[in-house]
Design a protein around this motif. Sequence first.
Motif, mmCIF file in Angstrom:
data_model
loop_
_atom_site.group_PDB
_atom_site.id
_atom_site.type_symbol
_atom_site.label_atom_id
_atom_site.label_comp_id
_atom_site.label_asym_id
_atom_site.label_seq_id
_atom_site.Cartn_x
_atom_site.Cartn_y
_atom_site.Cartn_z
ATOM 1 N N GLU A 75 -11.694 5.083 2.136
ATOM 2 C CA GLU A 75 -11.753 6.499 1.784
ATOM 3 C C GLU A 75 -10.795 7.314 2.637
ATOM 4 O OE1 GLU A 75 -13.304 7.337 -0.928
ATOM 5 O OE2 GLU A 75 -13.935 5.241 -1.085
ATOM 6 N N TRP A 120 -3.080 8.549 1.672
ATOM 7 C CA TRP A 120 -2.179 8.160 0.585
ATOM 8 C C TRP A 120 -1.917 9.333 -0.359
ATOM 9 C CZ3 TRP A 120 -5.416 3.167 -0.697
ATOM 10 C CH2 TRP A 120 -5.160 2.197 0.274
ATOM 11 N N THR A 121 -2.964 10.076 -0.650
ATOM 12 C CA THR A 121 -2.823 11.225 -1.556
ATOM 13 C C THR A 121 -1.830 12.228 -0.988
ATOM 14 O OG1 THR A 121 -5.091 10.935 -2.349
ATOM 15 C CG2 THR A 121 -4.062 13.089 -2.705
ATOM 16 N N GLN A 147 0.837 -1.200 0.000
ATOM 17 C CA GLN A 147 0.000 0.000 0.000
ATOM 18 C C GLN A 147 0.878 1.258 0.000
ATOM 19 O OE1 GLN A 147 -2.836 -0.243 3.268
ATOM 20 N NE2 GLN A 147 -3.216 -2.416 2.842
ATOM 21 N N THR A 188 -3.592 4.024 -8.725
ATOM 22 C CA THR A 188 -3.219 3.257 -7.539
ATOM 23 C C THR A 188 -4.443 2.898 -6.717
ATOM 24 O OG1 THR A 188 -1.276 4.722 -7.479
ATOM 25 C CG2 THR A 188 -1.569 3.191 -5.632
ATOM 26 N N PHE A 189 -5.277 3.885 -6.477
ATOM 27 C CA PHE A 189 -6.431 3.669 -5.605
ATOM 28 C C PHE A 189 -7.437 2.705 -6.236
ATOM 29 C CE2 PHE A 189 -5.472 8.390 -4.695
ATOM 30 C CZ PHE A 189 -4.341 8.041 -3.967
ATOM 31 N N GLU A 190 -7.648 2.828 -7.539
ATOM 32 C CA GLU A 190 -8.572 1.927 -8.221
ATOM 33 C C GLU A 190 -8.029 0.496 -8.222
ATOM 34 O OE1 GLU A 190 -11.680 2.389 -9.451
ATOM 35 O OE2 GLU A 190 -11.505 4.323 -8.398
ATOM 36 N N LYS A 223 -8.615 -0.958 -4.552
ATOM 37 C CA LYS A 223 -9.984 -1.021 -4.031
ATOM 38 C C LYS A 223 -10.534 -2.442 -4.103
ATOM 39 C CE LYS A 223 -14.272 1.631 -4.112
ATOM 40 N NZ LYS A 223 -14.980 2.769 -4.762
ATOM 41 N N VAL A 247 -7.311 6.652 1.313
ATOM 42 C CA VAL A 247 -7.037 7.380 0.068
ATOM 43 C C VAL A 247 -6.614 8.807 0.368
ATOM 44 C CG1 VAL A 247 -8.107 8.365 -1.999
ATOM 45 C CG2 VAL A 247 -8.444 5.948 -1.448
#
Length: 467
Positions: A256, A262-263, A119, A239-241, A244, A259
């Motif tokens: 959420e 992470w952002t 991650q 990355t997030f998609e 998920k 994310v």
Amino acid sequence: MAETLLDKVWRAHTVRALPSGQTQLFVGLHLIHEVTSPQAFQMLREVGLTVRYPERTFATLDHIVPTASQLRPFVDPMAEEMTAHLTRNCKEFGISFFDLDSSRQGIVHVIGPELGLTQPGMTIACGDSHTSTHGALGALAFGIGTSQVRDVLATQCLAMAKPKLRQIRIEGRLARGVYAKDAILTIIRRLGVMGGVGYAYEYAGSAVTAMSMEERLTICNMSIEGGARVGYVNPDVTTFEYLKGRLFAPQGEAFERAVAWWTGMATDPDAIFDDVVLLHAHSIEPMLTWGINPGQSIGVSERIPHPHDAPDMDRTAWAEALAFMDLQSGQPIAGTPIDVAFIGSCTNGRLSDLRVAAEVVRGRKVAKGIRALVVPGSQAVAGAAEAEGLREIFQEAGFEWRKAGCSLCLGMNEDKLTGREICAASSNRNFKGRMGSPTGRTLLMSPAMVAAAAIQGQVADVREMLP
């Protein structure tokens, strides 16, 4: 002050500064396999220590496990012994183990991302040099030695010196028939196999942003081949998609929140780098190696170089490589005959790799006398590929379809070259003896290029074979 992802992740995981000038760095995820862990566990027993955070360590079988038949006991007694050791160690120390009956076994750098263990913002360690792969998801991932495996098991920490940071920007769009493997071989050719020593590599630019997660994994995987211990891509929507819904990724509202965090770990827009390198995607063509290290590569349209074209410090190495490979300077690399074709490895053994190779071989036949293997990177990849009908496409063409494992990439199992065989390989190293034969020869290239070589029986330009 603006920070890079390297700065942010390093700061978040720093335990303390050591008198040596290194950092005691907390390791968020530890991945182990059967080859570099037995000695580490034995060292723990000898000093009466246990595993500090077993919930942060995950194990799999990959390096020495056979891929033709995985019935136990294995034919190779060493493979059986190492598997037995890992099984016993995981049970004794309470470590999650993805064994052959789990449906989750595979190459350690394939299963980490696909299970959602890898991650953004993490520090990751594994007793394997290609651990840099996991940086594709915005992590700092380090390949470590056996004594360091022991240290992480016992303390969940590593003593590390923070590297400098080089941003490598690839701008534009890769042409059809040109893949992430070609991009990273181009980078290593330009910067050299020692060019990244002391650096972490941040991959960026419009071409990298446009890449799928699996393409980014390929790029980061071979960072170590350019001398950089760490390579990463900043986390983004791709990355997030990708993460998920994966097994070990946060779920629901926790995802959420993750994310958002992470952002924030991505490099700030005005951050400063120690060095910046720019490449233009349109200048990259299908690449392959001609020598005995990944930096000795050329485009498929080029001719095999002469040692007098090398920098002074590399002339002896080039001459050695040409002699070992038995290639003639000035001759086109296209048309070089092969004996073996190998699609697999932690570089290019994922589902998208098998798809592009299948696109090339569909409706065609492997050239007479060529031994061709497809080795999925994990049980999950194999299952998905079989569900899509890729297995049938390869088998009808004349490829062998194997079970998940490292296979020919390092020749530590039953899959090896014989004598002077020359192999078109989607793997990551072309060193002497890498594929199990002291005199065997390796040409690194993309899975699509391997597929083209298998069909033609020689190095071929895949762009001429795409539908």
